[in-house]
Design a protein around this motif. Sequence first.
Motif, PDB file in Angstrom:
ATOM      1  N   PHE A 164       0.831  -1.203   0.000  1.00 38.81           N
ATOM      2  CA  PHE A 164       0.000   0.000   0.000  1.00 38.81           C
ATOM      3  C   PHE A 164       0.866   1.254   0.000  1.00 38.81           C
ATOM      4  CE2 PHE A 164      -2.385   3.230   2.482  1.00 38.81           C
ATOM      5  CZ  PHE A 164      -3.395   3.467   1.566  1.00 38.81           C
ATOM      6  N   ILE A 165       1.894   1.299   0.828  1.00 36.38           N
ATOM      7  CA  ILE A 165       2.807   2.454   0.898  1.00 36.38           C
ATOM      8  C   ILE A 165       3.561   2.617  -0.422  1.00 36.38           C
ATOM      9  CG2 ILE A 165       4.852   3.379   2.067  1.00 36.38           C
ATOM     10  CD1 ILE A 165       2.284   3.613   3.701  1.00 36.38           C
ATOM     11  N   ASP A 166       3.994   1.486  -1.009  1.00 39.08           N
ATOM     12  CA  ASP A 166       4.694   1.561  -2.297  1.00 39.08           C
ATOM     13  C   ASP A 166       3.783   2.130  -3.383  1.00 39.08           C
ATOM     14  OD1 ASP A 166       6.944   0.531  -1.130  1.00 39.08           O
ATOM     15  OD2 ASP A 166       6.598  -1.532  -1.824  1.00 39.08           O
ATOM     16  N   SER A 167       2.505   1.731  -3.372  1.00 37.16           N
ATOM     17  CA  SER A 167       1.570   2.263  -4.378  1.00 37.16           C
ATOM     18  C   SER A 167       1.336   3.763  -4.167  1.00 37.16           C
ATOM     19  CB  SER A 167       0.243   1.502  -4.333  1.00 37.16           C
ATOM     20  OG  SER A 167      -0.454   1.792  -3.143  1.00 37.16           O
ATOM     21  N   LEU A 168       1.317   4.203  -2.906  1.00 40.13           N
ATOM     22  CA  LEU A 168       1.176   5.641  -2.619  1.00 40.13           C
ATOM     23  C   LEU A 168       2.383   6.414  -3.139  1.00 40.13           C
ATOM     24  CD1 LEU A 168      -0.250   5.887   1.026  1.00 40.13           C
ATOM     25  CD2 LEU A 168      -1.367   6.538  -1.077  1.00 40.13           C
ATOM     26  N   GLN A 169       3.580   5.878  -2.898  1.00 39.18           N
ATOM     27  CA  GLN A 169       4.802   6.555  -3.353  1.00 39.18           C
ATOM     28  C   GLN A 169       4.865   6.584  -4.882  1.00 39.18           C
ATOM     29  OE1 GLN A 169       7.918   4.432  -1.359  1.00 39.18           O
ATOM     30  NE2 GLN A 169       7.658   5.563   0.564  1.00 39.18           N
ATOM     31  N   GLN A 170       4.384   5.506  -5.498  1.00 36.61           N
ATOM     32  CA  GLN A 170       4.373   5.441  -6.961  1.00 36.61           C
ATOM     33  C   GLN A 170       3.447   6.505  -7.537  1.00 36.61           C
ATOM     34  OE1 GLN A 170       6.483   3.352  -8.309  1.00 36.61           O
ATOM     35  NE2 GLN A 170       6.033   3.940 -10.396  1.00 36.61           N
ATOM     36  N   GLU A 171       2.298   6.705  -6.911  1.00 36.82           N
ATOM     37  CA  GLU A 171       1.343   7.722  -7.373  1.00 36.82           C
ATOM     38  C   GLU A 171       1.892   9.129  -7.198  1.00 36.82           C
ATOM     39  OE1 GLU A 171      -2.682   7.507  -6.089  1.00 36.82           O
ATOM     40  OE2 GLU A 171      -2.855   5.388  -6.570  1.00 36.82           O
TER      41      GLU A 171
END
Length: 176
Positions: A164-171
Amino acid sequence: MPKAKQKQRRRKYNYNINRKKLNKAARKRAAPRIKCPQIRHAWDRSKTVSQNLAEMGLAVDPNKAVPIPKVMRMEVDGQDTKTKIVRKPYVINELEYEASLPEKKSETLSRDLIDYIQHMIWNHGENYKAMARDEKNYYQDTPKQIKRKINVYKRFYPEEYKAFIDSLQQETMDQQ
């Protein structure tokens, strides 16, 4: 003193009831249900509790099984003490095997709580005071309570949290 009218009435035999089935059900209800499947399968209803447990190698009274010696006794070489014969050792083996298995993780969070936590992190990041003022904070959790819930989520679902954190950083990278 007069008796109740129902007490004077003669009892009639009810032909619609199966007495054999009724007695079987009563006996089944009267006997305690053994929850341990290993002991239940090895149990012999015709024997007493102590006989059944002795055959399985289990103790009825733990104080008598492993007594606390009060005075040291000298054993005579010619005399043997009573040895119990275990006729059903597979019960103990199965119980020991089951006890050696690792305990299953039963710690889970509700889907609603996971969605709530993800919403808070999505909108506010690490700002717990802003999370406390969020309109989705229906239960009016304090910043510390929200932080505790997020830490529980991190502990129970570390892979999901990391993804979830990785997807936030990717966005955030894509937006810049």
